[in-house]
Design a protein around this motif. Structure first.
Motif, mmCIF file in Angstrom:
data_model
loop_
_atom_site.group_PDB
_atom_site.id
_atom_site.type_symbol
_atom_site.label_atom_id
_atom_site.label_comp_id
_atom_site.label_asym_id
_atom_site.label_seq_id
_atom_site.Cartn_x
_atom_site.Cartn_y
_atom_site.Cartn_z
ATOM 1 N N ASP A 122 0.827 -1.210 0.000
ATOM 2 C CA ASP A 122 0.000 0.000 0.000
ATOM 3 C C ASP A 122 0.856 1.253 0.000
ATOM 4 O O ASP A 122 0.600 2.206 -0.750
ATOM 5 C CB ASP A 122 -0.919 0.010 1.233
ATOM 6 N N ASN A 123 1.886 1.255 0.846
ATOM 7 C CA ASN A 123 2.712 2.452 1.006
ATOM 8 C C ASN A 123 3.519 2.802 -0.238
ATOM 9 O O ASN A 123 3.640 3.978 -0.604
ATOM 10 C CB ASN A 123 3.674 2.275 2.184
ATOM 11 N N TYR A 124 4.083 1.791 -0.873
ATOM 12 C CA TYR A 124 5.077 2.059 -1.910
ATOM 13 C C TYR A 124 4.644 1.723 -3.343
ATOM 14 O O TYR A 124 5.336 2.092 -4.287
ATOM 15 C CB TYR A 124 6.361 1.293 -1.587
ATOM 16 N N LEU A 125 3.506 1.051 -3.506
ATOM 17 C CA LEU A 125 3.073 0.694 -4.857
ATOM 18 C C LEU A 125 1.625 1.095 -5.121
ATOM 19 O O LEU A 125 1.353 1.933 -5.983
ATOM 20 C CB LEU A 125 3.249 -0.811 -5.095
ATOM 21 N N PHE A 126 0.705 0.546 -4.377
ATOM 22 C CA PHE A 126 -0.708 0.742 -4.695
ATOM 23 C C PHE A 126 -1.164 2.188 -4.517
ATOM 24 O O PHE A 126 -1.937 2.706 -5.323
ATOM 25 C CB PHE A 126 -1.568 -0.201 -3.860
ATOM 26 N N SER A 127 -0.690 2.851 -3.479
ATOM 27 C CA SER A 127 -1.082 4.255 -3.276
ATOM 28 C C SER A 127 -0.579 5.124 -4.423
ATOM 29 O O SER A 127 -1.240 6.091 -4.815
ATOM 30 C CB SER A 127 -0.540 4.776 -1.942
ATOM 31 N N GLU A 128 0.579 4.769 -4.979
ATOM 32 C CA GLU A 128 1.144 5.542 -6.092
ATOM 33 C C GLU A 128 0.311 5.374 -7.364
ATOM 34 O O GLU A 128 0.233 6.285 -8.191
ATOM 35 C CB GLU A 128 2.581 5.090 -6.360
ATOM 36 N N LEU A 129 -0.313 4.206 -7.526
ATOM 37 C CA LEU A 129 -1.089 3.918 -8.722
ATOM 38 C C LEU A 129 -2.587 4.161 -8.523
ATOM 39 O O LEU A 129 -3.381 3.924 -9.430
ATOM 40 C CB LEU A 129 -0.865 2.468 -9.172
ATOM 41 N N GLY A 130 -2.956 4.635 -7.353
ATOM 42 C CA GLY A 130 -4.365 4.877 -7.086
ATOM 43 C C GLY A 130 -5.173 3.602 -6.961
ATOM 44 O O GLY A 130 -6.366 3.568 -7.284
ATOM 45 N N ILE A 131 -4.540 2.554 -6.456
ATOM 46 C CA ILE A 131 -5.209 1.260 -6.289
ATOM 47 C C ILE A 131 -5.657 1.133 -4.844
ATOM 48 O O ILE A 131 -4.835 1.073 -3.927
ATOM 49 C CB ILE A 131 -4.268 0.101 -6.666
ATOM 50 N N THR A 132 -6.981 1.115 -4.633
ATOM 51 C CA THR A 132 -7.525 1.043 -3.282
ATOM 52 C C THR A 132 -8.507 -0.109 -3.095
ATOM 53 O O THR A 132 -8.696 -0.593 -1.976
ATOM 54 C CB THR A 132 -8.249 2.355 -2.914
ATOM 55 N N ASN A 133 -9.116 -0.554 -4.174
ATOM 56 C CA ASN A 133 -10.140 -1.593 -4.084
ATOM 57 C C ASN A 133 -9.496 -2.973 -4.147
ATOM 58 O O ASN A 133 -9.620 -3.706 -5.130
ATOM 59 C CB ASN A 133 -11.160 -1.421 -5.209
ATOM 60 N N ILE A 134 -8.767 -3.310 -3.088
ATOM 61 C CA ILE A 134 -8.029 -4.568 -3.049
ATOM 62 C C ILE A 134 -8.204 -5.237 -1.695
ATOM 63 O O ILE A 134 -8.622 -4.602 -0.727
ATOM 64 C CB ILE A 134 -6.519 -4.365 -3.296
ATOM 65 N N ARG A 135 -7.880 -6.501 -1.642
ATOM 66 C CA ARG A 135 -7.777 -7.210 -0.375
ATOM 67 C C ARG A 135 -6.812 -8.370 -0.553
ATOM 68 O O ARG A 135 -6.508 -8.773 -1.680
ATOM 69 C CB ARG A 135 -9.142 -7.710 0.108
ATOM 70 N N TRP A 136 -6.320 -8.867 0.571
ATOM 71 C CA TRP A 136 -5.426 -10.013 0.578
ATOM 72 C C TRP A 136 -6.163 -11.172 1.244
ATOM 73 O O TRP A 136 -6.784 -10.999 2.295
ATOM 74 C CB TRP A 136 -4.149 -9.706 1.347
ATOM 75 N N GLY A 137 -6.093 -12.341 0.648
ATOM 76 C CA GLY A 137 -6.786 -13.477 1.225
ATOM 77 C C GLY A 137 -6.228 -14.794 0.733
ATOM 78 O O GLY A 137 -5.163 -14.853 0.111
ATOM 79 N N HIS A 138 -6.961 -15.855 1.009
ATOM 80 C CA HIS A 138 -6.531 -17.195 0.600
ATOM 81 C C HIS A 138 -7.727 -18.125 0.665
ATOM 82 O O HIS A 138 -8.690 -17.877 1.403
ATOM 83 C CB HIS A 138 -5.412 -17.706 1.510
ATOM 84 N N THR A 139 -7.658 -19.205 -0.115
ATOM 85 C CA THR A 139 -8.743 -20.187 -0.097
ATOM 86 C C THR A 139 -8.604 -21.168 1.068
ATOM 87 O O THR A 139 -9.532 -21.928 1.346
ATOM 88 C CB THR A 139 -8.777 -20.973 -1.417
ATOM 89 N N SER A 140 -7.458 -21.162 1.742
ATOM 90 C CA SER A 140 -7.268 -22.046 2.886
ATOM 91 C C SER A 140 -8.198 -21.645 4.026
ATOM 92 O O SER A 140 -8.436 -20.452 4.270
ATOM 93 C CB SER A 140 -5.819 -21.997 3.369
ATOM 94 N N ASP A 141 -8.726 -22.640 4.730
ATOM 95 C CA ASP A 141 -9.586 -22.354 5.879
ATOM 96 C C ASP A 141 -8.780 -22.184 7.160
ATOM 97 O O ASP A 141 -9.339 -21.971 8.242
ATOM 98 C CB ASP A 141 -10.634 -23.453 6.058
ATOM 99 N N LYS A 142 -7.454 -22.279 7.042
ATOM 100 C CA LYS A 142 -6.577 -22.055 8.194
ATOM 101 C C LYS A 142 -6.223 -20.576 8.303
ATOM 102 O O LYS A 142 -6.427 -19.805 7.361
ATOM 103 C CB LYS A 142 -5.294 -22.873 8.054
#
Length: 367
Positions: free
Chosen positions: A222-242
């Protein structure tokens, strides 16, 4: 290897032909909307080219059976095609799967640019302070460098495309501590000699960035890449149930934001005339360093050739299971983005056929 490649090409060809066997001529082109997201749009018709292939393909794709979720095309920095399928829309973040690996490569370049990491040839132990290997102790592990992680040549027994491999990702996902388990894998090759597709190595890349910078990978991004490109509609996740550590998660991102990353690669790390990641890193990351299953591979970026009009055009490509692709074709100043739901299926190769048989023949005459 040649037989495997030919088989995949044949499957893609059949899928493409089947797709074109459906539907009537009902497709109506609409210029992508100009939004306040940093992307410029233009009308396909303004290019003055023969759009027969494009119209024919989208006519069939819109009316036929497929597992595509989106198809976007940028030419000369303009978004000229933006189509969504199977109830997907522009504002819904999509699971990028292994396309996240290529974004981690960009983040590693930024970490080096910012001085958090000194050099790609540094041993991973310089930054990865915990955990440390506890099993299968081997002096060769001390030789594993960041570059080896980026080129998937660590020498660890980790091969996602071999179900018998101890480091195969689905096996690791069942473990409690992914980092510890990965570092405890046995060595089977000298680091830097053999490349095998290893998702856990890309996880270590993210963890090294995190420990070196003192930020979780999502905050760093967020700090060094996405904020520079105006990318805000994101999330981090995984299909694992752990419970998954931040470095083990993958990105969910919109197709338009994927296109921004394609433009960043196309322009050698620049966005709106600002150098976000060094040109040198982008050149290094997207230049072949090794081969995986016979295909040129850089730093978590593929180099995939397309034969068109009796010549070969090289793409810098990020790939993800199910049909998630960012394809950058510098020679044509073009970026193609795809998302899809053909998980664990050869149907996820359909975008290669679309690029080869629709987009490249259409736009190759326009530089």
């Amino acid at each position: 290897m040649i037989m495997l490649k030919n088989r995949i090409l044949f499957i893609v060809f059949v899928l493409f032909c089947n797709l074109l066997s459906y539907g009537q001529d009902t497709y109506t082109y609409v210029q992508p909307k100009q939004l306040d997201d940093g992307l410029k749009t233009s009308n396909l018709k303004s290019l003055g080219i023969d759009t027969t292939r494009v119209y024919h393909f989208f006519n069939q794709a819109k009316n036929g059976k497929n597992k595509l979720h989106s198809v976007l095309l940028l030419k000369n920095d303009q978004l000229i095609i933006e189509e969504y399928f199977n109830n997907h829309t522009a504002n819904i973040p999509h699971d990028l799967r292994s396309t996240t690996k290529s974004i981690r490569s960009i983040l590693m370049g930024i970490a080096i640019d910012k001085g958090f990491i000194d050099h790609v040839n540094d041993p991973i132990s310089k930054y990865l302070k915990k955990p440390v290997p506890q099993k299968n102790i081997d002096t060769r592990k001390e030789k594993i460098t960041i570059k080896h992680l980026l080129t998937m040549s660590t020498g660890l027994e980790c091969n996602d495309w071999d179900k018998k491999s101890k480091g195969q990702e689905d096996k690791v996902y069942r473990k409690k501590d992914w980092l510890q388990y990965t570092l405890d894998l046995p060595m089977v090759n000298e680091p830097g000699t053999v490349s095998k597709y290893c998702s856990m190595g890309a996880m270590l890349v993210a963890e090294i960035i995190s420990q070196a910078s003192g930020m979780t990978i999502d905050k760093f991004a967020d700090n060094y890449l996405f904020s520079e490109l105006g990318i805000t509609n994101i999330r981090w996740g995984h299909t694992s149930d752990k419970k998954v550590i931040p470095s083990g998660k993958r990105l969910y991102m919109t197709s338009r934001d994927m296109a921004k990353l394609g433009l960043l690669i196309l322009h050698q790390g620049k966005w709106n005339k600002k150098q976000i990641v060094s040109q040198r890193w982008i050149e290094e990351a997207t230049t072949p360093k090794t081969k995986i299953t016979g295909i040129d591979y850089g730093y978590l970026w593929w180099n995939i050739p397309f034969a068109v009009n009796k010549k070969v055009l090289m793409s810098k490509t990020a790939t993800g299971n199910g049909g998630q692709y960012i394809m950058v074709i510098p020679e044509l100043n073009m970026v193609a983005v795809y998302t899809g739901g053909a998980y664990n299926s050869q149907e996820d190769k359909l975008p290669f056929a679309i690029t080869k048989d629709v987009f490249l023949p259409t736009f190759d005459i326009q530089k």
